[in-house]
Enzyme design. Sequence first.
Site, mmCIF file in Angstrom:
data_model
loop_
_atom_site.group_PDB
_atom_site.id
_atom_site.type_symbol
_atom_site.label_atom_id
_atom_site.label_comp_id
_atom_site.label_asym_id
_atom_site.label_seq_id
_atom_site.Cartn_x
_atom_site.Cartn_y
_atom_site.Cartn_z
ATOM 1 N N GLY A 130 0.808 -1.202 0.000
ATOM 2 C CA GLY A 130 0.000 0.000 0.000
ATOM 3 C C GLY A 130 0.848 1.261 0.000
ATOM 4 N N ASP A 131 0.184 2.403 -0.031
ATOM 5 C CA ASP A 131 0.843 3.719 -0.007
ATOM 6 C C ASP A 131 1.714 3.962 -1.239
ATOM 7 O OD1 ASP A 131 -0.182 4.139 2.660
ATOM 8 O OD2 ASP A 131 1.428 2.846 3.387
ATOM 9 N N LYS A 142 -1.567 5.304 -5.218
ATOM 10 C CA LYS A 142 -2.699 4.920 -6.073
ATOM 11 C C LYS A 142 -3.707 6.040 -6.233
ATOM 12 C CE LYS A 142 -3.828 1.447 -3.438
ATOM 13 N NZ LYS A 142 -2.737 1.595 -2.440
ATOM 14 N N LYS A 188 -3.397 9.335 -6.481
ATOM 15 C CA LYS A 188 -3.068 10.233 -7.581
ATOM 16 C C LYS A 188 -3.255 9.536 -8.927
ATOM 17 C CE LYS A 188 0.638 12.315 -10.153
ATOM 18 N NZ LYS A 188 2.004 12.795 -10.286
ATOM 19 N N GLY A 215 -6.186 5.273 2.960
ATOM 20 C CA GLY A 215 -6.298 6.673 2.583
ATOM 21 C C GLY A 215 -5.619 6.966 1.267
ATOM 22 N N HIS A 216 -6.248 7.786 0.451
ATOM 23 C CA HIS A 216 -5.660 8.234 -0.802
ATOM 24 C C HIS A 216 -5.531 9.745 -0.767
ATOM 25 C CE1 HIS A 216 -7.151 4.439 -3.158
ATOM 26 N NE2 HIS A 216 -6.040 4.242 -2.484
ATOM 27 N N ARG A 228 -21.253 -14.783 9.084
ATOM 28 C CA ARG A 228 -22.647 -14.591 8.676
ATOM 29 C C ARG A 228 -23.499 -13.958 9.773
ATOM 30 N NH1 ARG A 228 -22.985 -20.713 6.869
ATOM 31 N NH2 ARG A 228 -21.686 -20.705 8.737
ATOM 32 N N GLN A 280 -5.086 -0.544 0.041
ATOM 33 C CA GLN A 280 -3.889 -1.210 0.552
ATOM 34 C C GLN A 280 -3.030 -1.710 -0.611
ATOM 35 O OE1 GLN A 280 -6.988 -2.486 2.250
ATOM 36 N NE2 GLN A 280 -6.765 -1.024 3.880
ATOM 37 N N GLY A 315 -1.105 9.134 9.907
ATOM 38 C CA GLY A 315 0.067 9.954 10.190
ATOM 39 C C GLY A 315 1.277 9.140 10.619
ATOM 40 N N LYS A 337 6.883 8.464 -7.493
ATOM 41 C CA LYS A 337 7.920 9.051 -6.641
ATOM 42 C C LYS A 337 9.347 8.849 -7.169
ATOM 43 C CE LYS A 337 5.290 9.528 -2.436
ATOM 44 N NZ LYS A 337 5.334 9.595 -0.978
ATOM 45 N N SER A 357 5.253 8.856 -12.316
ATOM 46 C CA SER A 357 4.907 10.058 -11.571
ATOM 47 C C SER A 357 6.186 10.727 -11.079
ATOM 48 C CB SER A 357 4.008 9.713 -10.382
ATOM 49 O OG SER A 357 3.790 10.841 -9.573
ATOM 50 N N GLY A 366 6.162 13.770 -9.318
ATOM 51 C CA GLY A 366 5.781 14.788 -8.341
ATOM 52 C C GLY A 366 4.359 14.537 -7.885
#
Length: 438
Positions: free
Chosen positions: A14-15, A18, A20, A42-43, A145, A226, A304, A333, A415, A417
């Site tokens: 994850g992280d 995705k 962007k 989080g995105h 269930r 994720q 964070g 990145k 990417s 930036g």
Amino acid sequence: MRAKTAVVLGAQWGDEGKGKIVDVLSDGFSAVARYAGGHNAGHTVIISGQKFVLQLIPCGVLRPNCMGIIGNGVVLDPIAFLKEVARIRELGVDVDGQLRVSNRAQVILPYHRMIELAAESAPGRQKIGTTSRGIGPAYEDKMARSGLRVVDLLNPALLKTHIEAACAEKNAIVHALYGTEPLDPQKMFDEYAAAAEQVRPFVVDGARMLNGIIKDGGSVMFEGAQGTMLDIDHGTYPFVTSSSATAGGAATGTGVGPTNIGTVISVTKAYVTRVGEGPFPTEIHDPIGDHLRARGNEYGAVTGRPRRCGWLDIPLLRYSNTINGAEWLVVTKMDVLDELDEIPICIGYEIDGKVTDEIPADVHGLEAIKPVYTKLKGWQSSTEGITDFERLPRAAQDYLRFQEKESGAKIGMVSTGPDRDQTMILPEFAEILKELHR
């Protein structure tokens, strides 16, 4: 002819950026559907300097005329959902017109958070590094269930009965095991019955809606949460999430059949990060790791938490691409590596004196890995904002081509930036996007 659909997912833990990438690619898609996870993911999307942090809401809603659909494979906390809706609405997004929620998605209730927080904090228990937002216990109830779905949330009588029965059971269990104070079922019902009425306008049959869009010639992007190595089946178990983060989850998590999945796009950083506990073979334990964390702003969008940083792991990326059937690779990145004079890349593993590129299934095997590295020359010049591959420094081009050759997937985007415009799209991939957008 392939369906005009694409799965976009994370190649590692994850992280990978995705959010962007989904935002960039969603221009031209009819809908973006989220298929797994909850508000633990989080995105972050930056558009002309304005920052949008999304947790449950698919990134497609940031594009006019693109529907965002939360699929049945997601676990939805109604209170967190409504807070996010209000926040996005205030930013000027037409969230009411563009967002829908599957009536078959499972609901997170306060006792799920209570159970996860108590269990994760219990003495002597192996810590997984969860966000304590109730995701795991909600999926446990789903598989047992005994869960509550969005369609049930909208039925006050059923909701009341469910909360009373669940609280009687969960309060007793958690108090006995962890000494936690009980939750008030009446207070919970009042809060969630009120929330249900605010959620109601967003609720649809998600599978019917998505299949209708595809049948009518529209295009759909499936947004992963994720990453592959956090997948409940294929990841670094037990240090994984509770849902199917791989491409297969797109079918089960939305109700769109696998024959309607057109292509798979895997997102990887130019290096690797991981949040929380668990094995990480190429983790950097020297000041360079701190350098990457600072340059890449490697802190969780939701929590964070500082991310652990490591070098690119080719065997892991190859495994991920195989599991997902990934045809295309997006590298994010690149600019974070700009100041390094040389860049190690893991090309194999040494385990108990034997060299292999096979990913061990067990944690002990993963922890026993000694990475085998090759080193590529760094470029030590800025790549930030470059959108033409030929304008990249030669060493940066070589780095990307090596990654492409060894990973088994073609690089379609890079990417350079955080902003939407700081993205290069390679010509062959641009042609694929034209087909998807027609």
